[in-house]
Design an enzyme around this catalytic site. Structure first.
Site, PDB file in Angstrom:
ATOM      1  CE  LYS A 206      -4.216  -2.063   1.656  1.00 48.31           C
ATOM      2  NZ  LYS A 206      -3.994  -3.280   2.213  1.00 48.31           N
TER       3      LYS A 206
HETATM    4  C1  LIG Z   1      -4.387  -4.471   1.738  1.00 48.36           C
HETATM    5  C2  LIG Z   1      -3.593  -5.678   1.754  1.00 48.36           C
HETATM    6  C3  LIG Z   1      -3.994  -6.768   0.785  1.00 48.36           C
HETATM    7  C4  LIG Z   1      -5.027  -6.824  -0.010  1.00 48.36           C
HETATM    8  O1  LIG Z   1      -5.026  -5.949  -1.174  1.00 48.36           O
HETATM    9  P1  LIG Z   1      -6.427  -5.408  -1.905  1.00 48.36           P
HETATM   10  O2  LIG Z   1      -6.061  -4.545  -3.078  1.00 48.36           O
HETATM   11  O3  LIG Z   1      -7.268  -4.949  -0.818  1.00 48.36           O
HETATM   12  O4  LIG Z   1      -6.978  -6.618  -2.574  1.00 48.36           O
HETATM   13  C5  LIG Z   1      -2.943  -7.883   0.949  1.00 48.36           C
HETATM   14  N1  LIG Z   1      -2.057  -7.997   1.690  1.00 48.36           N
HETATM   15  C6  LIG Z   1      -1.765  -7.012   2.499  1.00 48.36           C
HETATM   16  C7  LIG Z   1      -0.559  -7.046   3.421  1.00 48.36           C
HETATM   17  C8  LIG Z   1      -2.507  -5.835   2.447  1.00 48.36           C
HETATM   18  O5  LIG Z   1      -2.161  -4.688   3.300  1.00 48.36           O
END
Ligand SMILES: *Cc1c(COP(=O)(O)O)cnc(C)c1O
Length: 423
Positions: A105
């Site tokens: 993210k």
């Molecule tokens: C947010 C997140 C996900 C999921 O990603 P999406 O875009 O919501 O499908 C998977 N792994 C981690 C570590 C995350 O922080």
């Protein structure tokens, strides 16, 4: 390039407007009016992430006031490594966890922060990003906006319901990031954030915006690492790879699917979910039945009603077309645990619980080349991982530096008035 709403009744807008509005005025999500198509030779001279992003993202900035700033935005957003590491003869791991908060993210949050701070240059009042978080998103957003001019961040999280390391990542920032521990649940935090957007006092005193995963500015930069990984893999190994994406809200996977639609050398796309199986069940039955989320070890993927499904359904003419274009594999907690336990012996790797869903899903696929996406560093989830591997997980430098910083947080009750009077 214009962006249109998935619901079709808001007028199309340029990139900057889509970034600042977040949600379209008809309640839909912004999607590009048309995805550009890249010829095989388009990336011939592009090798680094920034070089590839420059080619890939240029069409998405066309006609926008940020168009000339794209090179600086990319240099700022992609300032950490995203290595493609070999696991075996037919599998590589794309490590998305070398950013400031050690999860993917960071990419979307940093890109959005770079864009929004530029769009607010010269503003008389700062833009206020209000984010309710159950842990990971808030940390990435706080880190990305920390110290950025013309913007401030208000983070709301449920007191006592995030891990100590997550809490540190929410509370260790500079003067323009304000962390609030709310006496209540994540839902209370989300309700307060929603209320603020409709509240006269907030409308008058703050210029509010959001940075949650429905913002198109989080999705666009994520396409870069899929483009890069698929090109690197093909150049190095002489084969096209499929990509396995651990999936919750479908933001990361959507970026991968869009990259393939644009002509990048991605063979097939496989979504790995945890026990929240709305997506695999939909692809199998053709009926979309969102449901409440269930708790699993891969907490950041505990989503029963993924918001980006609305964008994905816009891309395909029918359920059948979608089901033939992508696959999804659900992975239960005991298989997540097995995969983490076996990771060291089989691959000399320690996986986070989210990455483990992808590694397990890959093991169920036929032969053929695959890239598995590693979404977070295992040190973020040490309480789950360490007992399984029977030892400590080394903390990467970026995280240990954060844990050294002093923290600052204000405790409040679950009320918007209290938040307003504590600012
Ligand atoms: C947010 C997140 C996900 C999921 O990603 P999406 O875009 O919501 O499908 C998977 N792994 C981690 C570590 C995350 O922080």
């Amino acid at each position: 390039m214009k962006y249109q709403s998935t619901r079709g009744s808001a007028s199309p807008v340029l990139l900057s407007d889509a970034l600042q509005q977040g949600l379209a005025t008809d309640g839909g999500l912004y999607v590009p009016e048309a995805l550009p198509l890249f010829e095989a030779g388009a990336f011939t001279n592009a090798e680094t992430l920034v070089e590839i992003a420059q080619v890939l993202l240029a069409p998405f900035f066309e006609g926008d006031i940020l168009e000339a700033r794209l090179p600086e935005i990319l240099a700022e957003a992609f300032d950490f490594d995203i290595p493609l590491v070999d696991l075996d003869d037919e599998t590589s791991l794309l490590e998305l966890f070398h950013g400031p908060t050690a999860a993917f993210k960071d990419v979307g949050a940093r890109f959005l922060a770079s864009c929004l701070s530029r769009l607010n240059e010269g503003a008389t009042r700062p833009l206020t990003i209000l984010v309710a978080t159950s842990g990971d998103t808030g940390g990435a957003v706080a880190a990305a906006f920390d110290g950025k001019p013309n913007v401030e961040v208000i983070v709301l999280y449920p007191a006592g319901k995030v891990s100590p390391r997550q809490e540190h990542q929410l509370t260790c920032w500079g003067d323009n990031v304000h962390a609030f521990a709310v006496e209540g649940s994540f839902d209370d935090c989300q309700r307060m954030a929603k209320q603020a957007f409709a509240d006269p006092w907030w409308q008058e005193h703050k210029r509010l915006s959001s940075a949650n995963s429905i913002n198109i500015g989080r999705i666009l930069p994520q396409m870069t690492y899929y483009a890069a990984a698929s090109l690197w893999y093909e150049r190095r190994r002489g084969h096209r790879a499929g990509i396995v994406v651990p999936t919750g809200n479908l933001g990361n996977a959507l970026a991968c699917i869009w990259a393939r639609e644009m002509g990048l050398p991605i063979r097939d796309v496989v979504l790995a979910t945890n026990a929240n199986r709305s997506i695999p069940d939909f692809l199998e039955s053709g009926r979309w039945e969102p449901r409440p989320s269930v708790e699993t070890l891969a907490t950041a993927m505990d989503v029963g009603n993924p918001s980006n499904m609305e964008r994905l359904r816009c891309l395909y003419e029918s359920e059948e077309a979608m089901a033939s274009a992508i696959r999804a594999i659900p992975v239960d907690d005991h298989l997540i645990e097995d995969t983490i336990r076996e990771g060291q012996e089989r691959f000399d790797q320690i996986f986070c619980p989210h990455t483990a869903t992808g590694v397990h899903a890959r093991s169920l696929l036929d032969h053929g080349h695959y890239i598995v996406v590693a979404t977070a560093h295992p040190a973020k989830f040490e309480q789950i991982v360490e007992p399984l591997i029977g030892g400590p997980v080394a903390v990467p430098r970026a995280l240990s530096d954060l844990f050294e910083r002093p923290t600052r947080v204000t405790h409040i009750g679950a009320s918007l008035d209290e938040l307003g009077s504590s600012l």
